[in-house]
Motif scaffolding. Structure first.
Motif: not given
Length: 376
Positions: A177, A179, A181, A184, A312, A315, A320
């Motif tokens: 993951l 840091t 959204w 990502y 979400r 995160i 992690k």
């Protein structure tokens, strides 16, 4: 414990004591179990006290009678390793074989396991207790890709004369993951990002959307929603159709809820649950176990919408890793391209029967390689 069921204590060295007990007796020491799991970073909650306690509560008498849990105690009588096993007759390479396996077996797909032990625990000290049990082959499956304590146990078995081999089992997709959204989303294709954003906007524009978490006194309510929606998704043929498995996971969920680790959630549309999500948090990882959805909302992709919210959330809360656990299903590949592979440790006893099984196993593996299609 001997083959007849009597408790046995073995003292391999002045500073260590090894005891072999039924699983139920060791479960009285929850603190000891969880203290060792805290020192075993590769071991998921499936290796811990709560899952073993849940399994124990649903196991038939004959399975409980087969359990043999080896405890290694060091200075001050502190527990340094726990090895919960069972003596079972299994079919190995078409041969009925006396085997030593995980006590919990494979019920409920317990992945990412490892032996619970302190890093400094002398695992050679448990070998006499293992040797005292009547088995020809030891099989520890569903091990984490990196299972350092199981590796140390394998090395101790090899030093005692056992033939040891490792094998790959199940792919377990996972997300490292970031840091944020948006960070990502940037790892996904442009089309995938667009689809996720559009579906979320449309759903919230057309319906009243609420995410409901179930803990405390509401766990049974949430569990009922999960089982019902999972059954609807699979036309009553899902995993919770097995009463024993459902009982184990329900008990496990309650134990997790007491520790604040349970993630049991529904996505509610216009006041009614449309999708459900079940998983749990542990250290820096979120584990996704199972889900369900109402087929009437299929065109709204409610399952995808809930997964978006859970990733979400993970995160935003600083986790992690997001572990999808066992299975290479196509929908998991829509979220990540990364995967680990669980491992299996097999040890053959240094006896004529154990060595014969080793030769049978080796021949079967050679035949499988010869039959495998050639890579281009």
């Amino acid at each position: 414990m001997s083959a007849t069921g009597a408790n046995v204590e073995i003292v391999p060295a002045a500073e260590t004591v090894v005891t072999c007990l039924p699983l139920g007796q060791t479960l009285a020491d929850e603190q000891g179990w969880e203290g060792l799991r805290a020192c075993s970073p590769a071991a998921s909650p499936f290796a811990g006290w709560a899952w073993h306690r849940a399994w124990f509560s649903a196991a038939p008498a004959e399975e409980l009678h087969a359990t043999r849990t080896i405890l290694l105690r060091g200075a001050g009588h502190a527990v340094e390793a726990i090895l919960p096993l069972a003596l079972r007759t299994v079919e190995f390479r078409r041969q009925r074989t006396a085997a030593l396996t995980w006590a919990i077996g494979d019920l409920g797909c317990p992945d990412q396991l490892d032996v619970l032990a302190l890093p400094e625990a002398d695992l050679d000290a448990v070998i006499p207790a293992l040797r005292a049990l009547p088995w020809d082959i030891l099989i520890l499956g569903n091990l984490a890709a990196s299972a350092p304590n199981a590796t140390r146990l394998a090395q101790a078995l090899a030093r005692d004369g056992c033939a040891v081999r490792w094998g790959a089992l199940w792919p377990c997709p996972y997300l490292e993951l970031p840091t944020g959204w948006e960070e990502y989303l940037a790892t996904l294709s442009a089309n995938r990002r667009q689809v996720l954003r559009r579906r979320e906007r449309v759903l919230e524009r057309e319906h009243s959307v609420q995410v409901t978490d179930y803990d405390g006194e509401r766990i049974d309510e949430g569990w009922g929603n999960l089982v019902a929606l999972h059954g609807q998704r699979w036309a009553a043929g899902g995993v919770f159709n097995d009463p024993r498995l459902e009982q184990v996971h329900r008990s496990f969920a309650h134990e997790l809820g007491l520790r604040g680790r349970l993630w049991l959630t529904t996505l509610d549309l216009d006041g009614s649950p449309a999708a459900a999500w079940y998983g749990f948090a542990d250290r820096e990882t979120i584990y996704f176990y199972q889900s369900g959805r109402d087929p009437r909302w299929e065109d709204k992709s409610v399952g995808v919408a809930l997964m978006v919210k859970m990733i979400r959330r993970a995160i935003e809360r600083g986790y992690k890793r997001f572990d999808f656990l066992r299975g290479d299903e196509a929908y998991k590949r829509q979220w990540t391209a990364s995967e680990g592979v669980t491992q299996e440790l097999v040890a053959f006893r240094p006896s004529w029967r154990g060595q014969w099984l080793r030769s049978v196993d080796l021949a079967a593996r050679v035949r499988a390689r010869l039959r495998a299609p050639a890579r281009p």
